[in-house]
Each structure stands twice: as structure tokens, then as C-alpha cells.
Design a protein around this motif. Sequence first.
Motif, short mmCIF file in Angstrom:
data_model
loop_
_atom_site.label_atom_id
_atom_site.label_comp_id
_atom_site.label_asym_id
_atom_site.label_seq_id
_atom_site.Cartn_x
_atom_site.Cartn_y
_atom_site.Cartn_z
N ILE A 50 0.86 -1.18 0.00
CA ILE A 50 0.00 0.00 0.00
C ILE A 50 0.90 1.24 0.00
N TYR A 51 0.62 2.16 -0.93
CA TYR A 51 1.37 3.41 -0.99
C TYR A 51 0.56 4.52 -0.35
N ILE A 52 1.24 5.41 0.34
CA ILE A 52 0.57 6.60 0.84
C ILE A 52 0.86 7.72 -0.15
N GLY A 53 -0.20 8.20 -0.81
CA GLY A 53 -0.05 9.15 -1.91
C GLY A 53 -0.51 10.55 -1.55
N LYS A 54 -0.66 11.34 -2.60
CA LYS A 54 -1.08 12.72 -2.42
C LYS A 54 -2.51 12.79 -1.91
N ASP A 55 -2.81 13.88 -1.23
CA ASP A 55 -4.16 14.17 -0.73
C ASP A 55 -4.66 13.10 0.24
N GLY A 56 -3.74 12.36 0.86
CA GLY A 56 -4.12 11.39 1.87
C GLY A 56 -4.64 10.07 1.33
N TYR A 57 -4.47 9.80 0.03
CA TYR A 57 -4.96 8.55 -0.54
C TYR A 57 -4.01 7.41 -0.24
N LEU A 58 -4.56 6.30 0.23
CA LEU A 58 -3.83 5.04 0.33
C LEU A 58 -4.18 4.23 -0.91
N ILE A 59 -3.17 3.84 -1.67
CA ILE A 59 -3.39 3.22 -2.98
C ILE A 59 -2.69 1.87 -3.02
N GLN A 60 -3.47 0.84 -3.32
CA GLN A 60 -2.93 -0.52 -3.36
C GLN A 60 -2.20 -0.78 -4.67
N ASN A 61 -1.04 -1.42 -4.56
CA ASN A 61 -0.25 -1.76 -5.74
C ASN A 61 -1.02 -2.74 -6.63
N PHE A 62 -0.81 -2.63 -7.94
CA PHE A 62 -1.38 -3.60 -8.88
C PHE A 62 -0.26 -4.49 -9.40
N ILE A 63 -0.42 -5.79 -9.19
CA ILE A 63 0.56 -6.77 -9.66
C ILE A 63 -0.03 -7.49 -10.86
N PRO A 64 0.58 -7.41 -12.03
CA PRO A 64 0.03 -8.05 -13.23
C PRO A 64 -0.16 -9.55 -13.03
N PRO A 65 -1.25 -10.11 -13.55
CA PRO A 65 -1.52 -11.54 -13.38
C PRO A 65 -0.69 -12.38 -14.34
N ALA A 66 -0.56 -13.65 -14.02
CA ALA A 66 0.07 -14.59 -14.95
C ALA A 66 -0.87 -14.81 -16.13
N GLU A 67 -0.32 -14.82 -17.33
CA GLU A 67 -1.15 -14.91 -18.53
C GLU A 67 -1.95 -16.20 -18.57
N LYS A 68 -1.35 -17.31 -18.17
CA LYS A 68 -2.06 -18.59 -18.20
C LYS A 68 -3.27 -18.56 -17.26
N ASP A 69 -3.10 -17.99 -16.08
CA ASP A 69 -4.19 -17.90 -15.12
C ASP A 69 -5.32 -17.03 -15.67
N LEU A 70 -4.95 -15.94 -16.32
CA LEU A 70 -5.96 -15.05 -16.90
C LEU A 70 -6.72 -15.75 -18.02
N GLU A 71 -6.02 -16.51 -18.83
CA GLU A 71 -6.68 -17.27 -19.90
C GLU A 71 -7.66 -18.27 -19.34
N GLU A 72 -7.30 -18.92 -18.23
CA GLU A 72 -8.19 -19.91 -17.62
C GLU A 72 -9.46 -19.25 -17.10
N LYS A 73 -9.35 -18.05 -16.58
CA LYS A 73 -10.53 -17.35 -16.08
C LYS A 73 -11.46 -16.96 -17.23
N VAL A 74 -10.89 -16.45 -18.31
CA VAL A 74 -11.71 -16.08 -19.47
C VAL A 74 -12.33 -17.34 -20.07
N ASP A 75 -11.58 -18.44 -20.12
CA ASP A 75 -12.13 -19.71 -20.64
C ASP A 75 -13.30 -20.19 -19.78
N ALA A 76 -13.22 -20.00 -18.47
CA ALA A 76 -14.31 -20.41 -17.59
C ALA A 76 -15.57 -19.60 -17.88
N ILE A 77 -15.40 -18.30 -18.12
CA ILE A 77 -16.55 -17.45 -18.47
C ILE A 77 -17.15 -17.89 -19.80
N HIS A 78 -16.29 -18.22 -20.76
CA HIS A 78 -16.77 -18.69 -22.07
C HIS A 78 -17.53 -20.02 -21.92
#
Length: 379
Positions: free
Chosen positions: A96-124
Motif C-alpha cells: 500500500i502506498y501513501i499518496g497525495k491528498d491522503g490517498y492510500l493506494i494498493q499496488n497492482f501486480i500483473p496476473p500470470a497470462e495462463k491464469d488469466l486465460e483460464e478465467k476467461v475460458d471459464a466465463i466462455h
Amino acid sequence: MGYYKNFKSKLLALLLLLFISVIAVLNLLSADRSFSESENRMLEQLPHFSLKALLSGDFTADFEKYVSDQFVFRDFWMGAKTDMDRMMGKKESNGIYIGKDGYLIQNFIPPAEKDLEEKVDAIHAFDHATPGLDKYVMLAPTAAAIYQDKLPKYTIIGDQEAYLKKVKQWMYPNLRFIDVFPSLYAARDQPIYYKTDHHWTTKGAYIAYLELCRQMGLTPQKEEEFNIQQVTDEFYGSLYSKSGFRHVQSDRLELYLPKDQEKYTVTYVDEEKTTDSLYAMEQLQRKDKYAVFLNGNHARIHIKTANPSGRKLLVVKDSYANSLITFLLKHFSEIHVVDLRYYEEDLASFVHEQGIQDMLLLYNANTFFEDPSIKNVTE
């Protein structure tokens, strides 16, 4: 002089030993806590001892977590540590970063491509199993994507918007992807995200609702049709709890209450509890005040409204949907709400049994990319 120096060293050593002894005794005498209000999470309990667990290393690892979670005055020590870190110029804690104007902002970590494909395949796969169901997919960006300019200088985080676009490109054309990024970005000067919590505000949810109506062909309700009521200005949310950062401004939490509100019923199916309100006002007296919306997360909720159209909506969601659902009551006769993190039944069969015509899949980007439960949509 030498005598004084020797006496001072012995006194300091004695005081240190006394301090350690007092802390050790207090740790032994203090009752274990099951839940941390400040961190908003369950705490580790004393692990069960066995020779097998000891030899494998599981017992020692679990015992270390237990001691850390149950350490006396834990909340005080955590606050003191982050205060010291801030004094030394540190701007990040537990992702968590403490940013301007008092905002606490959570880091975004890119997902593994294979895991993302499996999620989209499940929706399909779910789409194939429910051909008569009109489906809409809304993946809400978090503050990390909208408020990048509020992050500390030289902070590098993943490109959340790029991954949202990738999901949109991979989706079947009949799955209507509702891109709310432009609308939220255009309203970024308004309070659309909490400063201490990972959710969007009710204002942010309303902006997303307007885009949803445009895509679904619904006539949206205007803001003037609601009584916007501030119910607390002392909300410290999940990012406050996770980061340990203290001495930040609390958030205000608002409800959009329809001026011509019609009667409806909300049934928490597994709990067999029915109420006439979307809001659990008693949660405002607790740490997790966002749980005022739908009383937090549940496996399945059934909402029956006064709308006579017979149109039924299924919302498959995380907690971002909890503050948006209030805007949908006017448009549907029934709304079925399912949280796949807790729901264990066959969802396609449920759709057929209930005669549902529309489905909204609503997650925030972090939950969609990190949580595996979306893969359960076909189970």
C-alpha cells in the motif's frame, strides 16, 4: 568515572531484561484474540502440535505466525513502526502506498497470462452452458489505475488498464464488456474512491451504473431522484487496516436513498434471513463500515422488488457490487446475487431453474486478476 559508566551499562541491561520479562509475562497472561478490528482480519490461533508437523516444519512456521498475531500490544507496535517508517520517508507498507491528498493506494501486480486465460475460458464455458442469458461483464479499475498521479514519485506499478483491455479483447463478442474506465477517469476530481479503503464510493458506483444503463438499454435514475445521506465520517477501510499507516484522514460514507422508494425484500438465502432494507445500519458501529451495504458478502442473496416487468437479473460479483445494486432495484423484478467465493452450487442450473434473463458479472480488477473463484462459474 569508570564506575559510573559500568553502573550505567548494568542499569540499561537490567531495564532491558525487565522490559523483556514484563512483555513475556503479559504475552503468557493475555487471552488470545480471534479477530483484529484494526487489521480487519482473523488472527492466527495456537497450532495443533504433532511430531509429523514438527518434523515437516509446518508447526514452527504456524507457531511463528501465531506469536506474531497474538503478540501483546500488537496494534501499538504496528502503528509505531509505520510512524517511524513515515518519518524516515518510506511511502509503502504491505503493498500500500501513501499518496497525495491522503490517498492510500494498493499496488497492482500483473496476473500470470495462463491464469488469466483460464478465467476467461471459464466465463466462455459458462456462456456455452447458458445460451439464452444476456451477459454483461464489468471489471472496475481500482484507484491505482485512476489516480496514478497521486502515487509517490518514481513509483512503478503494473498497467492495470492494459490488462483490462486484454480481457475485453479476449471476450466473445456476445459477452458485452462494459468499459467504465473512461467514465471514472473523467470524474476523477470527484470523490469516486475512498482514501482508506479499496472500494469505490457510492458516487463511483453511481457513475458505473450510468454506463451500465447505457449498455443495457435502461433509463437511468438521476442523482436528483435520491436523498444522498452521509451516514458516517469516521470510516477507516481495508487499506488503512492492511498498511498499518495511521494519522490519515478518515472517509465519509454516503447512501443514495431513493426519494420515492418502493417496498422490496432482501433474503439472505443460506442464513434464512429476510429484511426490507439493503443496508445493515448496525455495521456503522463496527470497524468494517462498508459492510453496511448488503450486510457484507454472502453466498447468495435474493431481492424481490415492486417492478412488475418480470425481468430477472443475476449479479455474479465481489464486494464492489454491494454499493451498486441499490441503483438496480427500479429496473428488475428480481435480483439474484451470487458470490462465487462462497457459492458452491451449479450456477448454470440455477439460471435455468430461476428463469433469469440477464446477468452482470461485476468484479474490481484486483479481485478478478488475483482471486481464483471466478473459475468456479462453470462448476
